[in-house]
Design a protein around this motif. Sequence first.
Motif, mmCIF file in Angstrom:
data_model
loop_
_atom_site.group_PDB
_atom_site.id
_atom_site.type_symbol
_atom_site.label_atom_id
_atom_site.label_comp_id
_atom_site.label_asym_id
_atom_site.label_seq_id
_atom_site.Cartn_x
_atom_site.Cartn_y
_atom_site.Cartn_z
ATOM 1 N N TYR A 79 52.299 -35.005 -3.643
ATOM 2 C CA TYR A 79 53.063 -34.174 -4.569
ATOM 3 C C TYR A 79 52.152 -33.158 -5.249
ATOM 4 N N PHE A 80 52.765 -32.120 -5.787
ATOM 5 C CA PHE A 80 52.057 -31.310 -6.775
ATOM 6 C C PHE A 80 53.016 -30.936 -7.896
ATOM 7 N N VAL A 81 52.423 -30.671 -9.034
ATOM 8 C CA VAL A 81 53.168 -30.412 -10.272
ATOM 9 C C VAL A 81 52.982 -28.944 -10.645
ATOM 10 N N MET A 82 54.089 -28.305 -10.970
ATOM 11 C CA MET A 82 54.006 -26.879 -11.277
ATOM 12 C C MET A 82 54.902 -26.527 -12.468
ATOM 13 N N GLU A 83 54.747 -25.313 -12.885
ATOM 14 C CA GLU A 83 55.533 -24.751 -13.993
ATOM 15 C C GLU A 83 57.025 -24.817 -13.670
ATOM 16 N N LEU A 84 57.827 -25.212 -14.650
ATOM 17 C CA LEU A 84 59.281 -25.257 -14.482
ATOM 18 C C LEU A 84 59.873 -23.920 -14.926
ATOM 19 N N VAL A 85 60.626 -23.304 -14.014
ATOM 20 C CA VAL A 85 61.243 -21.997 -14.296
ATOM 21 C C VAL A 85 62.756 -22.173 -14.145
ATOM 22 N N GLU A 86 63.511 -21.932 -15.219
ATOM 23 C CA GLU A 86 64.912 -22.341 -15.245
ATOM 24 C C GLU A 86 65.910 -21.208 -15.478
ATOM 25 N N GLY A 87 65.507 -19.951 -15.302
ATOM 26 C CA GLY A 87 66.420 -18.846 -15.598
ATOM 27 C C GLY A 87 67.252 -18.361 -14.431
ATOM 28 N N GLY A 88 67.141 -19.013 -13.264
ATOM 29 C CA GLY A 88 67.913 -18.595 -12.099
ATOM 30 C C GLY A 88 67.121 -17.686 -11.180
ATOM 31 N N SER A 89 67.745 -17.276 -10.081
ATOM 32 C CA SER A 89 67.072 -16.449 -9.081
ATOM 33 C C SER A 89 67.108 -14.980 -9.471
ATOM 34 N N PHE A 90 66.231 -14.205 -8.863
ATOM 35 C CA PHE A 90 66.032 -12.803 -9.218
ATOM 36 C C PHE A 90 67.315 -11.991 -9.107
ATOM 37 N N ASP A 91 68.134 -12.285 -8.085
ATOM 38 C CA ASP A 91 69.311 -11.445 -7.857
ATOM 39 C C ASP A 91 70.379 -11.579 -8.925
#
Length: 611
Positions: A79-91
């Motif tokens: 596994y790897f752990v990364m930043e959580l981004v929750e605002g949806g996709s670019f489009d």
Amino acid sequence: MKLAGRYRLETPLGQGGMAEVWRAYDERVGRAVAVKILHAYVHPNERARFFQEAKALSRLSHRGVVQVYDLGEEEGKTYFVMELVEGGSFDRLGPFEDGPEGLRLLEAALEVLDALEHLHRRGVIHRDLTPRNILLTTEGNPKVMDFGLAYLLQESRHLTRTGYTLGTPQYMAPEQAKGLPLGPQADLYSFGAVLYRTLTGKPPFEGENDQSVLYQHVYEEPKPPETLNPAIPAGASRMVLHLLAKNAQARPTRAAQARGGLAETLRSYRESLSATPRAGAARSGAYPSGPAQPQSLEVAGRFDLGGEVAWPSEIVAWEGRLWVGAGRGVAQLNLIEERIHHLPLGDEMTAPPTLYGGKLYAAAWDGKLGVFSLTGRPIWSYQSRAEVTAAPLVLGSWVYLAGRDGFLYALDENGSLRWAMQAEGHLSASPTLYRGLLFAASEDGWLYALDPQTGHLRYKVEAGAVHAAMPAQGGVLLIPTWAGEVHAFDPLGREVLWSYDTEGEVWGSPVMDTERAYVAGWGGVLYALDLKNGDEVWSLEVGKATAGLSLAQGHVYCATEEGRVMAIEAATGQVTFEASGLGPIQAPPLPYRGQLFVATLAGQLYRFAEM
């Protein structure tokens, strides 16, 4: 389930052929994270690619790239752990709308290009840029992620030659579709396809299967984006087509080069919003520049415009010059020379002028629309059948003119009539373009939604008599009725979301930001209303308002018949600046380049600057 004694897995966010992603909580540092866990059954080559992704990400440090926090193995789980981004996709930033929403989209695109330059300088080609691989933070900032197919130019390349189809067909560069060696221009092509999808709502190519889509990427030209969405600025459309060039050598050589071109497009676009009444075709009234500290504003100049500036006039600006209808013509102020120049018309100037593409569009009481160069040279004119009190709306090669004969005219760039739609009452307000529809409201109470290219009626609803332009933002079209009721209307769902009674006639246009609508009228009160439910957030006694409101840098600007001009903090309703004794004002104040401009009914133009 908990990994490494600290990552508590909470909710699955998605999965693919190689891995699954979970929302998790890092109990050691107290933050939400995303954890990507490799499936146990994957091929060793795929496992190597998984480690490659983590390795590629871990060496990157950029605000536009998802950050990797940790990498590990536990009980057979890699596994790897990364930043959580929750605002949806670019489009979800699109489709492009003229005004604040369009500004946010173009600004986000600049950030993505900046992130791509960071990647490419470090020898990383993403190879699978899609809207879902560019996520947004809750503040709307983009983050490039999902480097499962990342191509490390400085390291072993055999991992990319595994016989698997790599990339997403709808966003794949022609050279990638043909299996040729890739450079940074492949990512630029993919981002061009992402931008195309975001601006227009559709990918550049669609087909029944992947092979059909890939064939089009290799051999066919996409339709110009503005043909699918007329709100898209010409400069943005040209940039997207440049990124989508079939030959990689015909594209920008680096993301930085593309960013420079888009930055100039953005600069020009920001300026164009001040050149259009109500700050663009969506009529939000939110301007991109204005005083940073309104509390320090003082009178820095006063100019005689040579005629009355009466409702529904507005000030517009472009590249350091201002225009406003005054009496029987248009007055122009050069801010460097501080001199007024006059362009005479045949009758009283009764509609706000519009600047577009280096041309001035001005309509008078006799129903004649004149088009001039910025030096005043006549280019063409169109004679409608009745008086005009609405600002012309110009989009590309289309000009829309609403008249008090009840007709909405669509003209081409030479003044020839393309189509005309007759409403059941006078059209006093400028049309609004939003969500791909052209909205016109009549004095007999009907709202018309039209196809902007054909003029065909999509639908109409009864809303009440309207004299002011209708602002739109955040999926809401605000309908300010003359009787004082304001309706928040969903233009796609065709339903009223909420209504609010201001208890006074509304002559001037309201303004909107992402959270609130602001409206003032003859009742003497300025209201801030929650855009979601119409609840009153705050209200303020300001006096009788005929002029529309303006919004810039977090402040609402209001002018009254009693001669008051105020800057009001949009979040709190606190007055931060006030000037009085100017005489009746019927035109909205214009915040422009750190200054505030106010035109009085008597024809005096005041320039307020920060001192």
